[in-house]
Design a protein around this motif. Structure first.
Motif, short mmCIF file in Angstrom:
data_model
loop_
_atom_site.label_atom_id
_atom_site.label_comp_id
_atom_site.label_asym_id
_atom_site.label_seq_id
_atom_site.Cartn_x
_atom_site.Cartn_y
_atom_site.Cartn_z
N UNK A 254 54.95 16.73 83.03
CA UNK A 254 56.36 16.66 82.22
C UNK A 254 55.95 16.89 80.55
N UNK A 255 54.89 16.46 80.09
CA UNK A 255 54.18 16.33 78.64
C UNK A 255 53.55 17.73 78.29
N UNK A 256 54.01 18.50 77.39
CA UNK A 256 53.18 19.45 76.95
C UNK A 256 51.58 19.48 76.61
N UNK A 257 51.35 18.34 76.43
CA UNK A 257 49.77 17.86 76.34
C UNK A 257 49.21 18.00 77.78
N UNK A 258 49.69 17.59 78.65
CA UNK A 258 49.33 17.38 80.19
C UNK A 258 49.23 19.06 80.72
N UNK A 259 50.36 19.60 80.36
CA UNK A 259 50.25 21.17 80.63
C UNK A 259 49.10 21.86 80.06
N UNK A 262 45.84 21.28 81.69
CA UNK A 262 45.94 21.85 83.05
C UNK A 262 45.49 23.36 82.76
N UNK A 263 46.33 24.02 81.83
CA UNK A 263 46.09 25.52 81.53
C UNK A 263 44.73 25.74 80.86
N UNK A 264 43.87 24.78 80.35
CA UNK A 264 42.67 25.14 79.62
C UNK A 264 41.59 24.53 80.68
N UNK A 265 41.94 24.27 81.90
CA UNK A 265 40.92 23.79 82.90
C UNK A 265 40.83 25.11 83.89
N UNK A 286 44.66 24.55 73.91
CA UNK A 286 45.65 23.75 72.86
C UNK A 286 45.00 23.84 71.48
N UNK A 287 45.97 24.64 70.82
CA UNK A 287 45.78 24.94 69.23
C UNK A 287 45.42 23.53 68.55
N UNK A 302 51.16 14.26 68.92
CA UNK A 302 50.94 15.58 69.39
C UNK A 302 51.79 16.49 68.71
N UNK A 303 52.68 16.18 68.15
CA UNK A 303 53.50 16.88 67.39
C UNK A 303 52.97 18.22 66.57
N UNK A 304 51.94 18.11 65.64
CA UNK A 304 51.49 19.21 65.10
C UNK A 304 50.81 20.34 66.08
N UNK A 305 50.49 20.04 67.09
CA UNK A 305 49.73 20.75 68.19
C UNK A 305 50.76 21.38 69.03
N UNK A 306 51.82 20.96 69.12
CA UNK A 306 52.84 21.29 70.35
C UNK A 306 53.99 22.35 69.71
N UNK A 307 54.32 23.26 70.51
CA UNK A 307 55.06 24.27 70.34
C UNK A 307 56.38 23.94 70.66
#
Length: 339
Positions: A254-259, A262-265, A286-287, A302-307
């Motif tokens: 549910x959190x963009x960071x968790x996503x 996962x996408x970088x694994x 993750x940028x 996480x705001x500065x890295x979150x789309x």
């Protein structure tokens, strides 16, 4: 895996845990208002990038944060004991007997100039009144439990005579010696090859199921969490941003960071599959970088890295439930996929 949790019988129950360091008139929080609970026999994974506060959380749970670090909590019960005002003597009575730690580097546990038998017997005698012969039998049995062959012979070795994987198994055996209620493992398999890592993970899971020992496994590796844990907490910049049953969190983050994790694994990324044209796709990243302790932004860190960030993210979001037992700290959580 034991997925049932009964809060009334929790080995560890901590709420509002913070670890701060005073600097130039302000307090920098390495750990910021987190809550954890672990039941007997349960494995809880704590996941995050380097600098997220995972290790500091581990040290605070064992009373190992030294000045100028300041630990505070609303509730801190360990094995039924309230630990907020515990002194060093009370912690010494618990460490090694009721709660134990496995470090990433086994030489944090092992003394390089003492034989393995000497170190294991000392660990037993620190909490139990048994003869040396009985202590040696207990030590050999502990080595066998973690898959060390010819345990009596290994007891006579010095740490430098053992491989890295063998030293880590000895460190795990020492943690298990006094049948603790809780083991805190701080990335203990990171430096090991994947074969040894898989063996140790399987052994730890079996030991927790057989003995009822609770396990807090700290890692940056989501594949390890998927294989080992019952529940997972995802940590970013000192805060827990998502937590819940491991299957739910990894299948429907549910959190963009968790996503992003996962996408970088590789094991979870779409690069493992060919697209319609037969070409493989690159791993996502993750940028940016996690913020340093003294440079964390206001609001959602996480705001500065979150789309998905918006003006609302200038405030700190609360942990809210997205399904029973699954919570996220985000103003713009990812939509859940209906079954």
């Amino acid at each position: 895996m034991n997925s049932v949790h009964n809060a009334a019988q929790a080995v560890l129950e901590v709420t509002g845990l913070s670890v701060g360091f005073a600097q130039r008139g302000t307090v920098l929080r390495a750990v910021d208002d987190i809550s954890l609970h672990i039941a007997p026999g349960e494995v809880l994974g704590l996941v995050g990038e380097s600098g997220s506060g995972k290790s500091m959380t581990a040290y605070s749970l064992l009373g190992l944060v030294e000045p100028p670090g300041q630990v505070s909590a609303d509730t801190f019960r360990l094995c039924g004991k309230e630990m907020r005002a515990a002194d060093e003597r009370a912690w010494r009575q618990l460490r090694g007997r009721r709660i134990a730690m496995i470090f990433q580097d086994p030489m944090m546990t092992l003394n390089p100039v003492l034989r393995i038998d000497t170190q294991m017997v000392e660990a037993i005698h620190a909490h139990r009144r048994v003869g040396r012969g009985a202590a040696l039998e207990m030590a050999a049995a502990a080595l066998q439990r973690v898959g060390i062959a010819d345990a009596p012979a290994r007891l006579h070795a010095y740490p430098h005579q053992l491989s890295g994987g063998m030293r880590q198994r000895v460190a795990i055996a020492i943690a298990l010696l006094n049948a603790p209620d809780l083991i805190v493992a701080d990335e203990p398999t990171t430096a090991l090859d994947v074969t040894i890592q898989a063996q140790i993970l399987a052994e730890m899971q079996a030991l927790c199921q057989a003995s009822g020992t609770a396990l807090l496994w700290i890692t940056h590796d989501l594949a390890v969490v998927a294989a080992l844990a019952d529940r997972v907490c995802v940590m970013y910049a000192g805060r827990i941003v998502e937590q819940g049953p491991v299957d739910q969190v990894l299948a429907q983050p549910a959190h963009p960071y968790t996503r992003g994790l996962l996408d970088s694994t590789p094991a979870a990324a779409p690069s493992q599959h060919a697209d319609n044209a037969g070409a493989t796709r690159r791993l996502s990243t993750i940028p940016g970088l996690p913020p340093a302790l003294g440079e964390r932004p206001e609001g959602c860190a996480f705001r500065p890295r979150c789309a998905r960030a918006s003006a609302a993210c200038l405030q700190v979001p609360a942990l809210v439930a997205v399904s029973p037992g699954h919570e996220v700290r985000c103003f713009h959580p990812l939509a859940r996929v209906s079954a």
